[in-house]
Design a protein around this motif. Structure first.
Motif, mmCIF file in Angstrom:
data_model
loop_
_atom_site.group_PDB
_atom_site.id
_atom_site.type_symbol
_atom_site.label_atom_id
_atom_site.label_comp_id
_atom_site.label_asym_id
_atom_site.label_seq_id
_atom_site.Cartn_x
_atom_site.Cartn_y
_atom_site.Cartn_z
ATOM 1 N N TRP A 165 -6.879 7.640 11.604
ATOM 2 C CA TRP A 165 -6.546 6.263 11.280
ATOM 3 C C TRP A 165 -5.271 5.877 12.029
ATOM 4 N N GLN A 168 -2.387 3.729 10.412
ATOM 5 C CA GLN A 168 -1.557 4.364 9.388
ATOM 6 C C GLN A 168 -1.052 5.731 9.864
ATOM 7 N N SER A 205 -4.380 6.956 2.805
ATOM 8 C CA SER A 205 -3.071 6.545 2.300
ATOM 9 C C SER A 205 -2.614 5.288 3.014
ATOM 10 N N THR A 206 -1.986 4.376 2.257
ATOM 11 C CA THR A 206 -1.495 3.130 2.840
ATOM 12 C C THR A 206 -0.036 2.910 2.435
ATOM 13 N N CYS A 208 2.460 3.253 4.520
ATOM 14 C CA CYS A 208 3.143 4.423 5.083
ATOM 15 C C CYS A 208 4.258 4.003 6.036
ATOM 16 N N CYS A 220 4.239 7.364 1.948
ATOM 17 C CA CYS A 220 3.217 6.343 1.708
ATOM 18 C C CYS A 220 3.304 5.873 0.261
ATOM 19 N N SER A 269 -8.898 0.157 2.278
ATOM 20 C CA SER A 269 -7.874 0.661 1.356
ATOM 21 C C SER A 269 -6.645 -0.216 1.244
ATOM 22 N N GLY A 270 -6.677 -1.402 1.827
ATOM 23 C CA GLY A 270 -5.525 -2.290 1.706
ATOM 24 C C GLY A 270 -5.285 -2.727 0.271
#
Length: 303
Positions: A165, A168, A205-206, A208, A220, A269-270
Motif C-alpha cells: 500500500w 500508507q 492501517s491508516t 500513519c 498509525c 479503510s479510510g
C-alpha cells in the motif's frame, strides 16, 4: 564372563515413549490449519460465479482475494492461550509468525495465467498435546514491526506487489476485490467515469506518520488489525485442525455493492469512508466514530 541382559517387549515400548514418541506434552506438536474462502455456499476461485452478494443480492466474479494473519494462538482445555510458531516457506514468515492466505488462482486480476494459491498454515506448539486444544485465535494483518519497510527489497511473504500500500507505506492486510455483474454506480466521477467494474476492499492501517525509508518510526492512529477467536466446534484430528472458513458474503451482507457514495469504489479503510463502516463491523472492528457492535461474523469453523 560377559553378562547378557534381556528386556521384555513391554519395558522396551515404555522406554521408546519416554524418549518423545507420539503426540504428548513433552515435545513439539506440528499442526496443519486449513483455510477456505467462500461466498455463501460457493468456494472462492477465479471464474466462479459468486451469488447473493450484499443487499442487492447481485452476482460477481473474483478479481483478487488474499489476506495476511499473524499472532496465532491455540486455546487449551485449561483456558490458556498458547502461542504457535510457523514453518518458514514462501507463504510464511517464521521470524514474525506471519502467514499469507491466497485464494486467487490466476494472475492479472484473474485474467492471466494459473498461479499458486495457499490455503493452509503450518504451525507448531511446544509442550502441548493436540488433544488439549479446543480453540484458535489469530490477528488479521501483519504486525507493525514488519508493516512498514522497503517494498523493493521485501522477501516472501511480503513481496506480493498487489498487497503493498504505497500511500500508507505499508501492507494491505486484506485485498478482496470482486466484479459485481451489475457493476458499481458511483455518486462521483472517478478516472472520468461514474461506473466502476470492481468493488474493492483493502484493509490496512491508516492515519500513519513517519517515513520508514529514512529510519523513522511509523505510527498509525488506526491499526485495523482485527482479532479472530474461534472455539465453537473447533477440533483437532490427526494433527489437522478444523477448517477456518472466511465468508465474503457475510462480510458484505449489510451494504449494496452496486452503489458507492464516497470515493474510491468500495472501502480502502479510510476513517471517513461510510462504505467501510458495515464491513469493519462484520470484522469486529470499530471504524472512525462508529464502535463495533459485536464480534466478527466473517470467520467461522467447519468440520
Amino acid at each position: 564372563m560377559q553378562k547378557i541382559y534381556a528386556f521384555s517387549p513391554v519395558v522396551l515400548a515404555l522406554s521408546l515413549v519416554a524418549c518423545g514418541g507420539g503426540d504428548d506434552n513433552s515435545k513439539t506438536t506440528n499442526l496443519t490449519i486449513p483455510f477456505q474462502a467462500k461466498a455463501g455456499a460457493t468456494d472462492i476461485a477465479c471464474g466462479t460465479p459468486l451469488t447473493n452478494l450484499g443487499l442487492s443480492a447481485d452476482q460477481g466474479t473474483l478479481a483478487d482475494f488474499a489476506f495476511y494473519i499473524h499472532d496465532i494462538k491455540f486455546k487449551t482445555k485449561a483456558g490458556q492461550m498458547v502461542s504457535a510458531s510457523l514453518e518458514k516457506n514462501d507463504f510464511q514468515d517464521s521470524e514474525y509468525g506471519v502467514a499469507l492466505l491466497d485464494f486467487q488462482d490466476k494472475t492479472d486480476a484473474c485474467n492471466g495465467a494459473a498461479k499458486p494459491t495457499n490455503k493452509v498454515v503450518y504451525a507448531s506448539v511446544n509442550n502441548l498435546s493436540s488433544a488439549d486444544i479446543i480453540g484458535l485465535e489469530f490477528k488479521v494483518g501483519v504486525p507493525a514491526v514488519v508493516n512498514h519497510h522497503n517494498a523493493s527489497t521485501a522477501i516472501a511473504p511480503y513481496n506480493r506487489s498487489g498487497l503493498f500500500w504505497s500511500w500508507q507505506t505499508g501492507h494491505k492486510f486484506m485485498r478482496l476485490d470482486v466484479n459485481p455483474r451489475n457493476k458499481v454506480q458511483l455518486a462521483y466521477t472517478a478516472s472520468g467515469a461514474n461506473i466502476s467494474n470492481t468493488y474493492f476492499f483493502h484493509l490496512g492501517s491508516t492515519g500513519c506518520s513517519g517515513d520508514p525509508i529514512t529510519g523513522a518510526v511509523v505510527n498509525c492512529t488506526a491499526p485495523n488489525r482485527p482479532t479472530v477467536t474461534l472455539t465453537a466446534n473447533f477440533k483437532v484430528s490427526n494433527l489437522t485442525t478444523s477448517t477456518v472458513v472466511f465468508d465474503y458474503a457475510k462480510l458484505m451482507a449489510d451494504l449494496n455493492l452496486n452503489n458507492d457514495a464516497v470515493m474510491p469504489p468500495g472501502c480502502m479503510s479510510g476513517a471517513t469512508d461510510i462504505e467501510c463502516m458495515h464491513i469493519f463491523n462484520n470484522l469486529g472492528l470499530s471504524h472512525g466514530a462508529h464502535t463495533a457492535t459485536g464480534l466478527q461474523k466473517a470467520f467461522s469453523v467447519a468440520n
